[in-house]
Design a protein around this motif. Structure first.
Motif, PDB file in Angstrom:
ATOM      1  N   VAL A  42      21.199  14.166   1.248  1.00 41.83           N
ATOM      2  CA  VAL A  42      22.276  13.202   0.986  1.00 41.83           C
ATOM      3  C   VAL A  42      21.808  11.756   1.174  1.00 41.83           C
ATOM      4  CG1 VAL A  42      24.084  14.837   1.601  1.00 41.83           C
ATOM      5  CG2 VAL A  42      23.203  13.296   3.353  1.00 41.83           C
ATOM      6  N   LYS A  43      20.557  11.573   1.511  1.00 40.63           N
ATOM      7  CA  LYS A  43      20.068  10.219   1.800  1.00 40.63           C
ATOM      8  C   LYS A  43      19.088   9.712   0.748  1.00 40.63           C
ATOM      9  CE  LYS A  43      21.633  10.439   6.235  1.00 40.63           C
ATOM     10  NZ  LYS A  43      22.622   9.558   6.857  1.00 40.63           N
ATOM     11  N   ILE A  44      18.706  10.563  -0.212  1.00 45.64           N
ATOM     12  CA  ILE A  44      17.626  10.133  -1.096  1.00 45.64           C
ATOM     13  C   ILE A  44      18.077   9.059  -2.079  1.00 45.64           C
ATOM     14  CG2 ILE A  44      16.552  12.445  -1.013  1.00 45.64           C
ATOM     15  CD1 ILE A  44      17.060  12.367  -4.157  1.00 45.64           C
ATOM     16  N   VAL A  45      17.127   8.201  -2.418  1.00 40.52           N
ATOM     17  CA  VAL A  45      17.315   7.210  -3.482  1.00 40.52           C
ATOM     18  C   VAL A  45      16.310   7.601  -4.564  1.00 40.52           C
ATOM     19  CG1 VAL A  45      17.180   4.760  -4.069  1.00 40.52           C
ATOM     20  CG2 VAL A  45      17.921   5.473  -1.766  1.00 40.52           C
ATOM     21  N   GLY A  46      16.745   7.707  -5.801  1.00 44.31           N
ATOM     22  CA  GLY A  46      15.866   8.159  -6.882  1.00 44.31           C
ATOM     23  C   GLY A  46      15.983   9.674  -7.053  1.00 44.31           C
ATOM     24  N   THR A  47      14.962  10.279  -7.647  1.00 44.62           N
ATOM     25  CA  THR A  47      15.039  11.719  -7.928  1.00 44.62           C
ATOM     26  C   THR A  47      14.379  12.517  -6.802  1.00 44.62           C
ATOM     27  OG1 THR A  47      12.908  11.868  -9.051  1.00 44.62           O
ATOM     28  CG2 THR A  47      14.803  11.187 -10.390  1.00 44.62           C
ATOM     29  N   PHE A  48      14.795  13.783  -6.705  1.00 48.23           N
ATOM     30  CA  PHE A  48      14.178  14.679  -5.723  1.00 48.23           C
ATOM     31  C   PHE A  48      12.678  14.802  -5.997  1.00 48.23           C
ATOM     32  CE2 PHE A  48      18.625  16.250  -5.535  1.00 48.23           C
ATOM     33  CZ  PHE A  48      18.824  16.141  -4.173  1.00 48.23           C
ATOM     34  N   SER A  49      12.328  14.888  -7.283  1.00 46.15           N
ATOM     35  CA  SER A  49      10.929  15.053  -7.664  1.00 46.15           C
ATOM     36  C   SER A  49      10.082  13.873  -7.184  1.00 46.15           C
ATOM     37  CB  SER A  49      10.846  15.205  -9.187  1.00 46.15           C
ATOM     38  OG  SER A  49       9.509  15.279  -9.587  1.00 46.15           O
ATOM     39  N   ASP A  50      10.582  12.669  -7.384  1.00 42.84           N
ATOM     40  CA  ASP A  50       9.844  11.473  -6.947  1.00 42.84           C
ATOM     41  C   ASP A  50       9.658  11.454  -5.433  1.00 42.84           C
ATOM     42  OD1 ASP A  50       9.641  10.665  -9.537  1.00 42.84           O
ATOM     43  OD2 ASP A  50      11.242   9.154  -9.418  1.00 42.84           O
ATOM     44  N   VAL A  51      10.743  11.787  -4.717  1.00 39.63           N
ATOM     45  CA  VAL A  51      10.661  11.795  -3.252  1.00 39.63           C
ATOM     46  C   VAL A  51       9.613  12.819  -2.808  1.00 39.63           C
ATOM     47  CG1 VAL A  51      11.909  12.339  -1.116  1.00 39.63           C
ATOM     48  CG2 VAL A  51      13.014  10.972  -2.899  1.00 39.63           C
ATOM     49  N   LEU A  52       9.666  14.000  -3.427  1.00 43.47           N
ATOM     50  CA  LEU A  52       8.701  15.045  -3.081  1.00 43.47           C
ATOM     51  C   LEU A  52       7.267  14.558  -3.284  1.00 43.47           C
ATOM     52  CD1 LEU A  52       7.887  18.006  -2.467  1.00 43.47           C
ATOM     53  CD2 LEU A  52       8.131  18.470  -4.915  1.00 43.47           C
ATOM     54  N   GLN A  53       6.980  14.027  -4.467  1.00 39.84           N
ATOM     55  CA  GLN A  53       5.608  13.602  -4.771  1.00 39.84           C
ATOM     56  C   GLN A  53       5.132  12.536  -3.788  1.00 39.84           C
ATOM     57  OE1 GLN A  53       3.895  15.440  -6.667  1.00 39.84           O
ATOM     58  NE2 GLN A  53       5.679  16.528  -7.499  1.00 39.84           N
ATOM     59  N   GLN A  54       6.038  11.641  -3.441  1.00 43.34           N
ATOM     60  CA  GLN A  54       5.684  10.557  -2.526  1.00 43.34           C
ATOM     61  C   GLN A  54       5.364  11.094  -1.127  1.00 43.34           C
ATOM     62  OE1 GLN A  54       8.649   7.480  -2.664  1.00 43.34           O
ATOM     63  NE2 GLN A  54       7.826   6.448  -0.845  1.00 43.34           N
ATOM     64  N   VAL A  55       6.200  12.028  -0.666  1.00 43.90           N
ATOM     65  CA  VAL A  55       6.030  12.539   0.700  1.00 43.90           C
ATOM     66  C   VAL A  55       4.766  13.391   0.821  1.00 43.90           C
ATOM     67  CG1 VAL A  55       7.040  14.091   2.442  1.00 43.90           C
ATOM     68  CG2 VAL A  55       8.465  12.362   1.322  1.00 43.90           C
ATOM     69  N   ILE A  56       4.473  14.181  -0.213  1.00 45.52           N
ATOM     70  CA  ILE A  56       3.321  15.091  -0.083  1.00 45.52           C
ATOM     71  C   ILE A  56       2.013  14.471  -0.589  1.00 45.52           C
ATOM     72  CG2 ILE A  56       4.821  17.127  -0.264  1.00 45.52           C
ATOM     73  CD1 ILE A  56       3.612  17.611  -3.082  1.00 45.52           C
ATOM     74  N   ALA A  57       2.078  13.243  -1.107  1.00 49.05           N
ATOM     75  CA  ALA A  57       0.875  12.600  -1.666  1.00 49.05           C
ATOM     76  C   ALA A  57      -0.341  12.659  -0.729  1.00 49.05           C
ATOM     77  CB  ALA A  57       1.190  11.160  -2.081  1.00 49.05           C
ATOM     78  N   PRO A  58      -0.149  12.358   0.580  1.00 47.31           N
ATOM     79  CA  PRO A  58      -1.323  12.412   1.471  1.00 47.31           C
ATOM     80  C   PRO A  58      -1.916  13.820   1.584  1.00 47.31           C
ATOM     81  CG  PRO A  58       0.525  11.275   2.531  1.00 47.31           C
ATOM     82  CD  PRO A  58       1.056  11.890   1.280  1.00 47.31           C
ATOM     83  N   PHE A  59      -1.051  14.851   1.528  1.00 45.79           N
ATOM     84  CA  PHE A  59      -1.540  16.238   1.593  1.00 45.79           C
ATOM     85  C   PHE A  59      -2.379  16.537   0.350  1.00 45.79           C
ATOM     86  CE2 PHE A  59       2.798  17.578   3.686  1.00 45.79           C
ATOM     87  CZ  PHE A  59       2.546  16.740   4.758  1.00 45.79           C
ATOM     88  N   VAL A  60      -1.840  16.166  -0.822  1.00 44.15           N
ATOM     89  CA  VAL A  60      -2.494  16.471  -2.099  1.00 44.15           C
ATOM     90  C   VAL A  60      -3.833  15.737  -2.191  1.00 44.15           C
ATOM     91  CG1 VAL A  60      -2.282  16.304  -4.611  1.00 44.15           C
ATOM     92  CG2 VAL A  60      -0.279  16.918  -3.215  1.00 44.15           C
ATOM     93  N   LYS A  61      -3.813  14.502  -1.706  1.00 38.14           N
ATOM     94  CA  LYS A  61      -5.040  13.702  -1.745  1.00 38.14           C
ATOM     95  C   LYS A  61      -6.155  14.391  -0.967  1.00 38.14           C
ATOM     96  CE  LYS A  61      -6.691   8.992  -0.949  1.00 38.14           C
ATOM     97  NZ  LYS A  61      -6.435   7.728  -0.240  1.00 38.14           N
ATOM     98  N   GLN A  62      -5.780  14.938   0.181  1.00 34.47           N
ATOM     99  CA  GLN A  62      -6.801  15.539   1.033  1.00 34.47           C
ATOM    100  C   GLN A  62      -7.145  16.982   0.664  1.00 34.47           C
ATOM    101  OE1 GLN A  62      -6.251  14.660   5.115  1.00 34.47           O
ATOM    102  NE2 GLN A  62      -8.239  15.490   5.714  1.00 34.47           N
ATOM    103  N   TYR A  63      -6.127  17.749   0.218  1.00 28.57           N
ATOM    104  CA  TYR A  63      -6.360  19.192   0.039  1.00 28.57           C
ATOM    105  C   TYR A  63      -6.166  19.671  -1.394  1.00 28.57           C
ATOM    106  CZ  TYR A  63      -6.089  19.031   5.119  1.00 28.57           C
ATOM    107  OH  TYR A  63      -6.303  18.717   6.434  1.00 28.57           O
TER     108      TYR A  63
END
Lengths: 321, 321
Positions: A42-63
């Motif tokens: 209930v707090k997100i701004v923008g799309t769920f997909s964008d929030v997801l990609q942003q939050v997991i970006a450091p994981f994806v970068k490393q692994y």
């Protein structure tokens, strides 16, 4: 013999997203590689997909790209991909097999189903996210597969759950956390400017005690005292905030302990899953109500639940490879 | 023989300002010359003084400068000029004489004091504005000066008041209206977009019935059903809004009727002061709880109260002139 499995686990609730980058060893040990957080459904701004990609970006970068698992309000009607509800009573095995695959872009998302309980008078109750914690609890502490155990999972919507020989057989939701939040932010019970509050356990206990002492007084009446305590009893905003928390959690605990279902249970400790001040608050309220509790850390059972689901979902895939 | 007295009366509560331009005839009849409305204490933008001048401008244009009387949250700690509280039990005469004069610019403002009740366990309760309605009630219906009568005054903060041989001897506040408002606007129980709701009395009654049938269930538990009714019982947003209202008003009514003070009263009708759908909602809830009520219009007792106060305050002045 399998190699280590890596995956991303998202505990995506109403108010918070907690993201974990995990590795499951061949010995079934879970290693937490990294973690991150983000906004709740209930707090997100923008799309769920964008929030997801942003939050997991450091994981994806490393692994690199990893399978993604999700639980919580993200799969509700106010979330991203809606998944079904399993009807209670339900077994841990059914919860384990309830994972639904959804595709976002090129990415597979594995999303838990929720649970639904319909009481004898026809009223429904639901949970999304806590079923994963219950699964993790029963994996980590298999002794709770036997007998009847009341579990309390505080949060935006606190869940009280009955485990009956391993079945999730009954549960009840309380909007305690959400009510606290909306009253704190939007009511005239407390001063408006966003004060920096500090926890005050003495006034928390006073609020709790009032709610437990007068179980027949609705909180629509008790809540006005949050204001009068500031007018006449020299309560600061922090005192009043903790008192409000005590009133609400005391009402929640008092009401559940007088529920006919709960009253019929054999005496025993309540399993209290949570963390930090909120878990401490419920433990305090239960103690005041002369009820023992066993404290278990939320993250422990969340990760144990995700480990079980990832193992179940991905191992057949990696076998095929 | 006195000439007609003209004055402005402001019923300035938390959420609404209702302004009346009044004339009191030599025969003590109140003539309403004009009325206007404006934002409540917690809703104003700018200064109280600016809002006042803007709202009464049409009155002043037609009738010139007039004495101004005020009652309600405007005299509270979150209002404009704070006035004292009279301690209960209190007589209508004491309420009548509680008017405080305050100066804003060149203008005299006559502001009512509030009431305070401290219960045996030391908890305080307060009212501001309703004391004027009680004064008006006892002026218009002097039969209530005798015997014990429970009065219900719904609003942002609903007040339940015991009149004991004309004394205001006990009262209790419920934040029912405010709770409804913050949950409607800010909780995830109802869909966020500001839907145009319509009242639905069938689901109101269902909510009410649930609260009255399970008096030991705290509304922190019952409220979650507002969401599940939409998920599983095909409730529209309007249905759910009315159901929420029913749950809260049912909890308010059920809890007050089980209050030990109220249970000790002789059987009789409750005096229900209000207007429109809110008054109808409380009357419906009371009927469901097998409790009779007598409906009295809020504006009638507000104006009767102001008439008594204006007469008391201004007549000595006009005699001197």
């Amino acid at each position: 013999m399998h190699s280590a499995l890596r995956f991303i686990a998202l505990d995506w609730g109403s108010t918070r997203l907690r993201a974990y980058c995990c590795e499951l060893t061949p010995q079934q040990e879970l290693v937490l590689l990294a973690q991150a957080s983000g906004p709740g459904v209930v707090k997100i701004v923008g799309t769920f997909s964008d929030v997801l990609q942003q939050v997991i970006a450091p994981f994806v970068k490393q692994y690199g790209e990893l399978p993604i698992f999700m639980a919580g309000q993200i799969s509700s009607s106010i979330g991203w991909f809606e998944t079904p509800y399993l009807n209670c009573p339900v077994t841990p095995q059914a919860i384990l097999h309830s994972v639904c695959e959804r595709i976002s872009g090129q990415q597979s998302l594995y999303i838990m189903s929720g649970l639904r309980y319909q009481n004898p008078s026809g009223d429904n109750d639901t949970m999304r996210g806590e079923e994963l914690q219950l699964l993790g609890l029963l994996r980590r502490y298999p002794q709770y597969l036997h007998g009847q155990h009341l579990v309390c999972l505080p949060g935006t919507h606190c869940k009280w759950v009955l485990l009956d020989n391993g079945y999730v057989s009954w549960f009840k939701s309380a909007i305690t956390g959400e009510l606290f939040d909306v009253l704190l932010q939007h009511s005239i019970l407390l001063p408006k400017p966003a004060t920096l509050y500090t926890d005050d356990w003495a006034t928390f206990t006073a609020g709790c005690q009032r709610a437990l002492t007068f179980p027949n007084e609705s909180i629509v009446h008790a809540l006005f005292s949050v204001r009068t305590k500031q007018l006449f009893d020299a309560y600061t905003a922090s005192n009043a905030r903790s008192y409000l928390s005590g009133l609400l959690i005391g009402a929640d605990v008092g009401s559940i302990l007088h529920d006919t279902k709960v009253e019929s249970l054999p005496t025993g400790s309540i399993i209290l899953i949570g963390s930090g001040a909120l878990q401490q608050a419920y433990a305090t309220a239960l103690t005041q109500a002369n009820q023992q509790s066993v404290l278990i850390t939320e993250q422990e059972v969340v990760l144990a639940g995700f480990a079980a689901v990832a193992n179940q979902t991905l191992l057949p895939l990696s076998c095929q490879a």
